[in-house]
Write a protein that holds these residues in place. Structure first.
Motif, PDB file in Angstrom:
ATOM      1  N   GLU A  26       0.748  -0.983  -0.127  1.00  0.00           N
ATOM      2  CA  GLU A  26       0.024  -0.032   0.246  1.00  0.00           C
ATOM      3  C   GLU A  26       0.877   1.239  -0.135  1.00  0.00           C
ATOM      4  O   GLU A  26       0.550   2.175  -0.621  1.00  0.00           O
ATOM      5  N   CYS A  27       2.148   1.182   0.688  1.00  0.00           N
ATOM      6  CA  CYS A  27       2.991   2.651   0.700  1.00  0.00           C
ATOM      7  C   CYS A  27       3.458   2.753  -0.872  1.00  0.00           C
ATOM      8  O   CYS A  27       3.554   3.851  -1.211  1.00  0.00           O
ATOM      9  N   GLU A  28       4.002   1.647  -1.502  1.00  0.00           N
ATOM     10  CA  GLU A  28       4.271   1.584  -2.827  1.00  0.00           C
ATOM     11  C   GLU A  28       3.157   2.143  -3.846  1.00  0.00           C
ATOM     12  O   GLU A  28       3.292   2.782  -4.665  1.00  0.00           O
ATOM     13  N   ASN A  29       1.700   1.747  -3.551  1.00  0.00           N
ATOM     14  CA  ASN A  29       0.825   2.089  -4.096  1.00  0.00           C
ATOM     15  C   ASN A  29       0.566   3.562  -4.215  1.00  0.00           C
ATOM     16  O   ASN A  29       0.282   4.302  -4.877  1.00  0.00           O
ATOM     17  N   LEU A  30       0.570   4.125  -2.760  1.00  0.00           N
ATOM     18  CA  LEU A  30       0.536   5.590  -2.581  1.00  0.00           C
ATOM     19  C   LEU A  30       1.620   6.494  -3.386  1.00  0.00           C
ATOM     20  O   LEU A  30       1.303   7.238  -3.859  1.00  0.00           O
ATOM     21  N   LYS A  31       2.963   5.935  -3.244  1.00  0.00           N
ATOM     22  CA  LYS A  31       3.963   6.528  -4.098  1.00  0.00           C
ATOM     23  C   LYS A  31       3.717   6.537  -5.383  1.00  0.00           C
ATOM     24  O   LYS A  31       3.922   7.758  -5.991  1.00  0.00           O
ATOM     25  N   LYS A  32       3.304   5.425  -5.950  1.00  0.00           N
ATOM     26  CA  LYS A  32       2.950   5.093  -7.562  1.00  0.00           C
ATOM     27  C   LYS A  32       1.855   6.266  -7.705  1.00  0.00           C
ATOM     28  O   LYS A  32       1.952   6.827  -8.842  1.00  0.00           O
ATOM     29  N   ASN A  33       0.830   6.278  -6.998  1.00  0.00           N
ATOM     30  CA  ASN A  33      -0.256   7.127  -7.675  1.00  0.00           C
ATOM     31  C   ASN A  33      -0.201   8.696  -7.038  1.00  0.00           C
ATOM     32  O   ASN A  33      -0.800   9.685  -7.430  1.00  0.00           O
ATOM     33  N   THR A  34       0.670   9.052  -6.413  1.00  0.00           N
ATOM     34  CA  THR A  34       0.682  10.462  -5.780  1.00  0.00           C
ATOM     35  C   THR A  34       2.051  11.232  -6.041  1.00  0.00           C
ATOM     36  O   THR A  34       2.274  12.472  -6.154  1.00  0.00           O
ATOM     37  N   ASN A  35       3.161  10.206  -6.525  1.00  0.00           N
ATOM     38  CA  ASN A  35       4.418  10.742  -6.779  1.00  0.00           C
ATOM     39  C   ASN A  35       5.012  11.215  -5.662  1.00  0.00           C
ATOM     40  O   ASN A  35       5.885  12.133  -5.786  1.00  0.00           O
ATOM     41  N   CYS A  36       4.623  10.795  -4.315  1.00  0.00           N
ATOM     42  CA  CYS A  36       5.243  11.508  -3.169  1.00  0.00           C
ATOM     43  C   CYS A  36       6.588  10.793  -2.966  1.00  0.00           C
ATOM     44  O   CYS A  36       6.929   9.853  -3.155  1.00  0.00           O
ATOM     45  N   PRO A  37       7.460  11.475  -2.071  1.00  0.00           N
ATOM     46  CA  PRO A  37       8.649  10.923  -1.798  1.00  0.00           C
ATOM     47  C   PRO A  37       8.667  10.092  -0.709  1.00  0.00           C
ATOM     48  O   PRO A  37       7.574   9.967   0.088  1.00  0.00           O
ATOM     49  N   ASN A  38       9.615   9.144  -0.524  1.00  0.00           N
ATOM     50  CA  ASN A  38       9.556   8.333   0.674  1.00  0.00           C
ATOM     51  C   ASN A  38       9.547   9.058   2.015  1.00  0.00           C
ATOM     52  O   ASN A  38       8.856   8.351   2.982  1.00  0.00           O
ATOM     53  N   GLU A  39       9.840  10.492   2.158  1.00  0.00           N
ATOM     54  CA  GLU A  39      10.002  11.022   3.348  1.00  0.00           C
ATOM     55  C   GLU A  39       8.363  11.253   3.809  1.00  0.00           C
ATOM     56  O   GLU A  39       8.083  11.086   4.940  1.00  0.00           O
ATOM     57  N   GLN A  40       7.722  11.516   2.803  1.00  0.00           N
ATOM     58  CA  GLN A  40       6.015  11.600   2.937  1.00  0.00           C
ATOM     59  C   GLN A  40       5.423  10.253   3.334  1.00  0.00           C
ATOM     60  O   GLN A  40       4.617  10.298   4.419  1.00  0.00           O
ATOM     61  N   VAL A  41       5.674   9.216   2.997  1.00  0.00           N
ATOM     62  CA  VAL A  41       5.529   8.035   3.333  1.00  0.00           C
ATOM     63  C   VAL A  41       5.877   7.853   4.830  1.00  0.00           C
ATOM     64  O   VAL A  41       4.910   7.095   5.749  1.00  0.00           O
ATOM     65  N   VAL A  42       7.107   8.094   4.958  1.00  0.00           N
ATOM     66  CA  VAL A  42       7.571   7.782   6.593  1.00  0.00           C
ATOM     67  C   VAL A  42       6.825   8.790   7.284  1.00  0.00           C
ATOM     68  O   VAL A  42       6.299   8.210   8.591  1.00  0.00           O
ATOM     69  N   ALA A  43       6.481   9.858   7.154  1.00  0.00           N
ATOM     70  CA  ALA A  43       5.714  10.792   7.710  1.00  0.00           C
ATOM     71  C   ALA A  43       4.319  10.273   8.182  1.00  0.00           C
ATOM     72  O   ALA A  43       3.741  10.340   9.228  1.00  0.00           O
TER      73      ALA A  43
END
Length: 61
Positions: A26-43
């Motif tokens: 799900e974190c990978e899906n979030l990054k793929k669909n939003t183009n957010c950086p890893n730091e945003q996922v960590v937050a």
């Protein structure tokens, strides 16, 4: 005070491993669909973790 806890070997090789895989997916899906950086996922994961820490603290009091 929190009591020590550890998952059993069966849990580690079952539900824990499954949950870990789902969170990573799900974190990978979030990054793929939003183009957010890893730091945003960590937050985001940090906010989620803090919700559980707060619940545990309230339960102990």
């Amino acid at each position: 005070m929190n009591k020590p806890y550890s998952f059993s070997n069966d849990q580690m090789n079952g539900i824990v491993e499954d949950t870990y895989s789902k969170i990573i997916k799900e974190c990978e899906n979030l990054k793929k669909n939003t183009n957010c950086p890893n730091e945003q996922v960590v937050a985001l994961l940090s906010v989620i973790a803090s919700n559980f820490a707060t619940a545990a603290e309230k339960k102990d009091n």
